[in-house]
Structure formats: C-alpha cells, structure tokens
Design a protein around this motif. Structure first.
Motif, PDB file in Angstrom:
ATOM      1  N   GLN A  18     -30.553  16.568 100.537  1.00 23.81           N
ATOM      2  CA  GLN A  18     -29.293  17.165 100.526  1.00 23.81           C
ATOM      3  C   GLN A  18     -28.139  16.210 101.565  1.00 23.81           C
ATOM      4  O   GLN A  18     -28.493  15.895 102.370  1.00 23.81           O
ATOM      5  N   LYS A  46     -23.456  15.967 101.918  1.00 24.84           N
ATOM      6  CA  LYS A  46     -22.117  16.361 102.087  1.00 24.84           C
ATOM      7  C   LYS A  46     -21.351  15.122 102.432  1.00 24.84           C
ATOM      8  O   LYS A  46     -22.050  14.200 102.611  1.00 24.84           O
ATOM      9  N   ASP A  62     -18.670  19.380  99.252  1.00 26.76           N
ATOM     10  CA  ASP A  62     -19.742  18.822  98.383  1.00 26.76           C
ATOM     11  C   ASP A  62     -19.210  17.762  97.627  1.00 26.76           C
ATOM     12  O   ASP A  62     -18.086  17.167  97.507  1.00 26.76           O
ATOM     13  N   ASP A  63     -20.177  16.924  96.816  1.00 28.54           N
ATOM     14  CA  ASP A  63     -19.706  16.112  95.701  1.00 28.54           C
ATOM     15  C   ASP A  63     -19.384  16.833  94.461  1.00 28.54           C
ATOM     16  O   ASP A  63     -20.518  17.113  93.795  1.00 28.54           O
ATOM     17  N   ASN A 100     -21.206  15.907  91.193  1.00 26.98           N
ATOM     18  CA  ASN A 100     -22.520  16.102  91.203  1.00 26.98           C
ATOM     19  C   ASN A 100     -22.823  17.540  90.991  1.00 26.98           C
ATOM     20  O   ASN A 100     -22.684  18.528  92.006  1.00 26.98           O
ATOM     21  N   ASN A 136     -25.696  19.256  90.909  1.00 25.46           N
ATOM     22  CA  ASN A 136     -26.854  19.686  91.523  1.00 25.46           C
ATOM     23  C   ASN A 136     -26.562  20.226  92.910  1.00 25.46           C
ATOM     24  O   ASN A 136     -26.078  19.365  93.758  1.00 25.46           O
ATOM     25  N   LYS A 137     -26.630  21.500  93.350  1.00 25.67           N
ATOM     26  CA  LYS A 137     -26.246  22.078  94.592  1.00 25.67           C
ATOM     27  C   LYS A 137     -27.407  22.901  94.976  1.00 25.67           C
ATOM     28  O   LYS A 137     -28.115  23.549  94.252  1.00 25.67           O
ATOM     29  N   SER A 197     -22.609  25.362  99.980  1.00 26.80           N
ATOM     30  CA  SER A 197     -23.596  24.596  99.453  1.00 26.80           C
ATOM     31  C   SER A 197     -23.476  23.233  99.762  1.00 26.80           C
ATOM     32  O   SER A 197     -22.697  22.609 100.284  1.00 26.80           O
ATOM     33  N   ASN A 198     -24.594  22.620  99.519  1.00 24.93           N
ATOM     34  CA  ASN A 198     -25.190  21.179  99.825  1.00 24.93           C
ATOM     35  C   ASN A 198     -25.084  20.514  98.398  1.00 24.93           C
ATOM     36  O   ASN A 198     -26.090  21.029  97.615  1.00 24.93           O
ATOM     37  N   SER A 199     -24.843  19.256  98.168  1.00 26.99           N
ATOM     38  CA  SER A 199     -25.164  18.519  96.822  1.00 26.99           C
ATOM     39  C   SER A 199     -26.594  18.169  97.171  1.00 26.99           C
ATOM     40  O   SER A 199     -27.102  17.858  98.391  1.00 26.99           O
TER      41      SER A 199
END
Length: 108
Positions: free
Chosen positions: A74, A76, A86-87, A90, A92-93, A101-103
């Motif tokens: 994970q 950021k 976040d990214d 991407n 996917n989180k 959220s985290n990427s």
C-alpha cells in the motif's frame, strides 16, 4: 502507477538461493505540477516521507524508483509535506484506518 521490472539488465540471471525472491525495481509517478516537493510513502518504508523523495520530471510529473520484493504494498504520495494523495493513475485501492484510501501495488 507502480511498474515492476527485474532491474538486473541481465537475461537469464539466476540466484544461488532459489527460496529468496529477487527485489524488483518499481517506478512510481505522480502528476503535481504546482508542488514544491513530493515523496512516496507506503508500508514498505514505514510511511516515512524522508525515505523516498521524488524528482520532478518533464511536465510536472514526479518520479522515483524503489526496489521491492514480490508482494502486495500500500502506498500514497505526500505533496508539499501535508497533502496525502492516492495514485490517480492506479485504480487498485483499499480503505485504510483513517477512512480514506491507499493505492495498492502488486509486485510479481
């Protein structure tokens, strides 16, 4: 988004210890043209902004490459020391303990 490569530059390179997976060079990019400083943070560096500062490239794209062993991570981006982002590239989180959220990066 995190992109993995073996980073060795050698075709057919093998390891003496087959039980240990080789770390791969993973590239991260974040678009923040107005930022003064951007850092990559994640569970691979204890979420410490001082460990992976990013370099500003062309067109406001910040970049860094990190060696990571195969696994799920994970992460950021910390922009100007106080904005955790976040990214955006991407999809996917995962939800984190702060309700944001985290990427997620998968390294094969």
């Amino acid at each position: 988004m995190g992109k993995a490569s073996d980073g060795t530059g050698k075709a057919g390179a093998t390891s003496k210890k087959k039980t240990r997976a080789a770390a791969k060079l993973v590239s991260f990019e974040h678009f923040a043209p107005a930022a003064r400083v951007v850092a990559l943070v994640g569970d691979f560096n204890q979420w410490d902004p001082s460990k992976h500062p990013m370099k500003l490239g062309a067109g406001g794209q910040w970049q860094v490459a990190v060696r990571l062993k195969p696994g799920t991570y994970q992460y950021k981006f910390v922009v100007d020391g106080d904005r955790w982002e976040d990214d955006a590239a991407n999809p996917n989180k995962v939800v984190n303990e702060h309700g944001t959220s985290n990427s997620v990066c998968e390294v094969p």
